[in-house]
Design an enzyme around this catalytic site. Structure first.
Site, PDB file in Angstrom:
ATOM      1  N   SER A 144      25.013  23.379  20.633  1.00 23.69           N
ATOM      2  CA  SER A 144      23.888  24.275  20.925  1.00 23.69           C
ATOM      3  C   SER A 144      24.278  25.151  22.105  1.00 23.69           C
ATOM      4  O   SER A 144      25.102  24.745  22.941  1.00 23.69           O
ATOM      5  CB  SER A 144      22.661  23.449  21.310  1.00 23.69           C
ATOM      6  OG  SER A 144      21.682  24.277  21.896  1.00 23.69           O
ATOM      7  N   TYR A 157      18.867  16.601  26.056  1.00 24.36           N
ATOM      8  CA  TYR A 157      19.469  17.403  24.980  1.00 24.36           C
ATOM      9  C   TYR A 157      20.670  18.176  25.528  1.00 24.36           C
ATOM     10  O   TYR A 157      21.765  18.142  24.978  1.00 24.36           O
ATOM     11  CB  TYR A 157      18.417  18.358  24.418  1.00 24.36           C
ATOM     12  CG  TYR A 157      18.877  19.203  23.260  1.00 24.36           C
ATOM     13  CD1 TYR A 157      18.971  18.671  21.979  1.00 24.36           C
ATOM     14  CD2 TYR A 157      19.220  20.544  23.428  1.00 24.36           C
ATOM     15  CE1 TYR A 157      19.377  19.454  20.898  1.00 24.36           C
ATOM     16  CE2 TYR A 157      19.620  21.337  22.359  1.00 24.36           C
ATOM     17  CZ  TYR A 157      19.699  20.781  21.094  1.00 24.36           C
ATOM     18  OH  TYR A 157      20.104  21.557  20.031  1.00 24.36           O
TER      19      TYR A 157
END
Ligand code: NDP
Length: 264
Positions: A144, A157
């Site tokens: 990401s 995350y």
């Protein structure tokens, strides 16, 4: 462009919806046989059936929580029994988080570590022997933009995706001698059904439509001013999985409409 992927076998974790499903469908369109892995057996099996109907390749849905080692072992056995070997692995299963470092429990850290990092390690360890037998392969991680440019509300995350990028680089160095290329893709905003769900809930609070909510997010963050579709992200995976990308080893590619605010 003929990507010469026809007849190859791909495994996509988190392949039953969103980016993973778009990648599995793109691979199938290129003539690859695919196994899609997800916790929900029903959706994975349904999507695999649609792939068979739409593209005439072999496809299976495999129920597996990739954060659990034992489930990976039995899922990999099913895949090997069905296809006899694997050429491409996409470690894609993952999800966002929401916490502060000071308040998140060890258990929460551990879950995301298992989902984003250990799953990729275990899947790679399980399938690399088959790739070696086939004299080559490709492993693609979905990380990401948050691995490089953190979002404030999801430190777990951000941290686990950054660890995934480093794992990918280390693995790439180790297995390139076996003609196995390991690469990472780091998307920005990708319009999956989950984003629509979030927009449906949060837009109501702001008194705007879900579409307006999503447009605002895109305009605030990405110079391109829109989300990517999963399908346009999947095009890149197909290229990376193909021999057209034969010199791409260990890299982490941002696909973010310009969102990353530094050169890289
Ligand atoms: P979705 O939420 O749309 O889909 C997630 C997929 O992963 C589903 O197939 C889900 O199926 C599966 N999954 C979730 N948890 C597990 C688990 N423990 N074991 C096995 N499968 C699991 O995700 P996206 O398409 O949005 O995201 C895919 C990847 O891309 C993720 O790693 C995400 O972090 C990354 N990403 C997404 C971005 C975006 O804007 N959408 C941006 C940047 C990165 P099931 O629930 O049945 O298990």
């Amino acid at each position: 462009m003929d990507l010469k992927l026809k007849g190859k076998v791909a495994v996509v974790t988190g392949g039953s919806v969103g980016i993973g499903l778009a990648v599995a469908r793109k691979f199938a369109e290129e003539g690859m046989n695919v196994a899609i892995m997800a916790r929900g057996a029903e959706r994975a099996t349904e999507e695999a059936k649609k792939i068979v109907d739409d593209y005439g390749v072999k496809a299976i849905g495999v129920a597996c929580d990739v954060s659990k080692a034992q489930e990976i072992d039995s899922a990999v056995k099913t895949i090997m029994d069905t296809f006899g070997g694997v050429d491409v692995l996409v470690n894609n299963a993952g999800t966002g988080s929401e916490e502060t470092v000071m308040e998140a429990s060890d258990e929460k850290w551990q879950y995301y570590w298992d989902l984003h990092v250990m799953a990729a390690i275990r899947m790679s360890r399980a399938l690399i022997p088959s790739m070696k037998e086939r004299k080559g392969g490709v492993i693609i991680q979905t990380a990401s933009i948050c691995a490089k440019q953190p979002l404030w509300y999801e430190p777990i995350y951000n941290t686990t995706k950054a660890a995934l990028v480093m794992f990918s680089k280390c693995l790439s160095n180790e297995v390139i001698k076996d003609n196995i290329r390991v690469v990472t893709v780091s998307p920005g905003l990708v319009l999956t059904p989950d984003w629509w769900k979030t927009a449906g809930i949060l837009s109501e609070k702001e008194g705007i439509t879900p579409k307006e909510y999503l447009d605002n997010i895109a305009k605030e963050n990405a110079p391109i001013q829109r989300f990517a579709s999963p399908e346009e992200i999947a095009e890149f995976y197909a290229f990376i999985a193909s021999e057209k990308a034969s010199y791409s080893v260990g890299s982490n590619y941002s696909l973010d409409g310009g969102w990353l605010r530094v050169i890289d």
